[in-house]
Design an enzyme around this catalytic site. Structure first.
Site, short mmCIF file in Angstrom:
data_model
loop_
_atom_site.label_atom_id
_atom_site.label_comp_id
_atom_site.label_asym_id
_atom_site.label_seq_id
_atom_site.Cartn_x
_atom_site.Cartn_y
_atom_site.Cartn_z
N GLY A 16 0.82 -1.20 0.00
CA GLY A 16 0.00 0.00 0.00
C GLY A 16 0.85 1.25 0.00
O GLY A 16 1.68 1.45 0.87
N THR A 17 0.62 2.07 -0.99
CA THR A 17 1.33 3.34 -1.02
C THR A 17 0.78 4.17 -2.16
O THR A 17 0.06 3.66 -3.02
CB THR A 17 2.84 3.11 -1.21
OG1 THR A 17 3.51 4.33 -0.96
CG2 THR A 17 3.14 2.68 -2.62
N THR A 18 1.10 5.47 -2.14
CA THR A 18 0.88 6.31 -3.32
C THR A 18 2.15 7.08 -3.54
O THR A 18 2.57 7.85 -2.68
CB THR A 18 -0.26 7.31 -3.09
OG1 THR A 18 -1.41 6.62 -2.65
CG2 THR A 18 -0.56 8.06 -4.36
N SER A 56 -0.93 1.35 -4.56
CA SER A 56 -2.36 1.06 -4.50
C SER A 56 -3.19 2.32 -4.69
O SER A 56 -4.33 2.26 -5.12
CB SER A 56 -2.71 0.40 -3.16
OG SER A 56 -2.25 1.22 -2.11
N LYS A 79 9.42 7.63 1.83
CA LYS A 79 9.39 6.76 0.65
C LYS A 79 10.19 7.35 -0.50
O LYS A 79 10.33 6.72 -1.55
CB LYS A 79 7.95 6.52 0.21
CG LYS A 79 7.17 5.82 1.29
CD LYS A 79 5.80 5.42 0.85
CE LYS A 79 5.01 4.93 2.06
NZ LYS A 79 3.68 4.49 1.76
#
Lengths: 199, 255
Positions: free
Chosen positions: B61-63, B188, B94
């Site tokens: 999960g990340t953007t 995600s 990140k």
């Protein structure tokens, strides 16, 4: 999801590929080129699993260029196709098979134009016209119906446009544009990209 | 979103292509089955034995996003590290710099990304010492892609976007993809970010507009995606190098 097509004429080969680079449901790129230039008169069109395509195609590309450096003359399209197939076959039963589908199009100064169809099971077939991808199910019958061995370049381009229009009408995925190239005695020529009109 | 599941197999009889649309009805399509090469290949041997279960859930999960505009390259990301339904850490960086003119945004498995960023940093530094010049972004991406190739088919999951000067943006992932482009979003939450970016991104944006657009795209993704959230980190790369506006500084700095 990806689409490749090749049509061989009496003195040329016309090839086209879609321009989408996708990752699951997202189009990451709209202008991605799936054709690799192996030599002055040979193009390799490559689709399949994400990393395998570029890795395998570049490996073949560099080896074909190495052959030219070592021997002073270029591999013929038939030899390049068989070399590619041999590599696919060797890797097939290894721990890292390459899942790629290929079209190799070339012009040999003695034998003339040639189009070779290869798939991930390392089959090889020389064919007058060929296509890869889900789109092939929709367009092979069009090619069967309208192809003739002595078609001109304009007729081949019209046939290609017919196939692209059919994809635009019936294929559920959106393929907004296609790169088109022609190989003949003078080498590889870029043609205008085909963007099918809205339905 | 429709899910397409092709039922393949070694049988030569035609099989059904199942498609679920949003209403839940099953649409059946008649398609010839594709011969699966899995019977001939041993790629599964490359995977480690599955008898040892991980004590936590692996989640991606990340953007993260990156885009190029007239004022340089912008890289933005959220700061949530999730493990299944747990927010393992709310303030993770990140986006990390590789050298003065290159940053990398990471998504996928956090541990893998940290490791591969370090490896990349080491290799780029070694190249610089050996050849007295910085490796180009394209070269860096190719090097990373080739280093990841032996791990294809295993559980290594990294999807990195290299953002650097000269204005280049390259997406590299452990599946082997290597794509150069003008705009990428990974993770995600990426579909939500694309929705904002595709509408408003122009080449001629000013620096402030580009930064606020990147921030808004990540914010909207964190609003909708459960696995993205907390803060927004942002890097701006120009000819002079990168400048950043980190939302959370402190004990978890890994640089």
């Amino acid at each position: 999801m990806e689409y490749l097509i090749g049509i061989q004429g009496p003195d040329f080969v016309l090839v086209a590929a879609d321009n989408v680079a996708a990752s699951s449901i997202i189009q990451m790129k709209h202008d991605y080129d799936k054709m690799f230039k192996l030599s002055e008169k040979i193009l390799l069109l490559c689709v399949g699993e994400a990393g395998d395509t570029v890795q395998f195609a570049e490996y073949i590309q560099k080896n074909v260029q190495l052959y030219k450096m070592r021997n002073g003359y270029e591999l013929s399209p038939s030899a390049a196709a068989n070399f590619t197939r041999k590599n696919l076959a060797e890797y097939l039963r290894s721990r890292t098979p390459y899942h790629v589908n290929l079209l190799l199009a070339g012009y040999d100064d003695t034998d003339g134009p040639g189009l070779y169809y290869m798939d991930y099971m390392s089959s090889l077939a020389k064919a007058p016209f060929a296509a890869h991808g889900y789109g092939a199910f929709l367009t092979l019958s069009i090619l069967d119906r309208h192809y003739k061995p002595d078609l001109t370049r304009e007729e081949a381009l019209d046939l290609l446009k017919m196939c692209v229009e059919e994809l635009n009408r019936r294929f559920i995925l959106n393929l907004p544009s296609f790169s088109v190239r022609v190989i003949d005695r003078e080498g590889i020529h870029d043609l205008e990209k085909i963007t099918p009109s809205t339905k | 979103l429709p899910l397409i599941c092709v039922c393949g197999g070694l049988s030569y009889t035609a099989t059904f292509l199942h498609m679920n649309d949003n209403s839940g009805t099953l649409l059946n399509f008649f398609m010839p089955s594709f011969l699966s090469s899995a019977a001939f290949t041993c790629r599964s041997l490359a995977k480690p034995s599955l008898t040892v279960r991980r004590p936590f859930n692996l989640s991606h999960g990340t953007t993260t996003l990156g885009f190029i505009f007239q004022g340089g390259v912008i890289a933005a990301a959220d700061t949530r590290a999730s493990a299944g339904g747990l927010v393992a850490c709310p303030f993770v960086h990140k986006i990390s710099p590789i050298h003065s003119h290159l940053v990398v945004t990471s998504s996928g498995s956090g541990a893998d990304c940290m490791l591969w960023e370090r490896i990349l940093r080491r290799e780029i530094r070694l190249y610089q010492l050996r050849h007295s010049r910085c490796l180009s972004i394209c070269g860096t991406a190719k090097l990373l892609s080739f280093m990841l190739h032996p791990f294809k088919g295993t559980d290594v999951c990294v999807a990195l976007t290299l953002c650097g000067w000269d204005k280049e943006l390259i997406y590299v992932c452990s599946d082997g993809a290597r794509l150069q482009g003008d705009i990428f979003s990974v993770g995600s939450g990426s579909p939500y970010a694309y929705g904002i970016l595709d509408g408003s991104l122009r080449w001629s944006l000013s620096n402030e507009e580009a930064i606020s657009l990147a921030r808004e795209a990540v914010f909207r993704a964190t609003h909708r995606d459960a696995y993205s959230g907390n803060h927004v980190d942002l890097f701006h790369i120009t000819a002079q190098g990168w400048t950043n506006t980190l939302s959370a500084v402190g004990m978890f700095d890994t640089v």
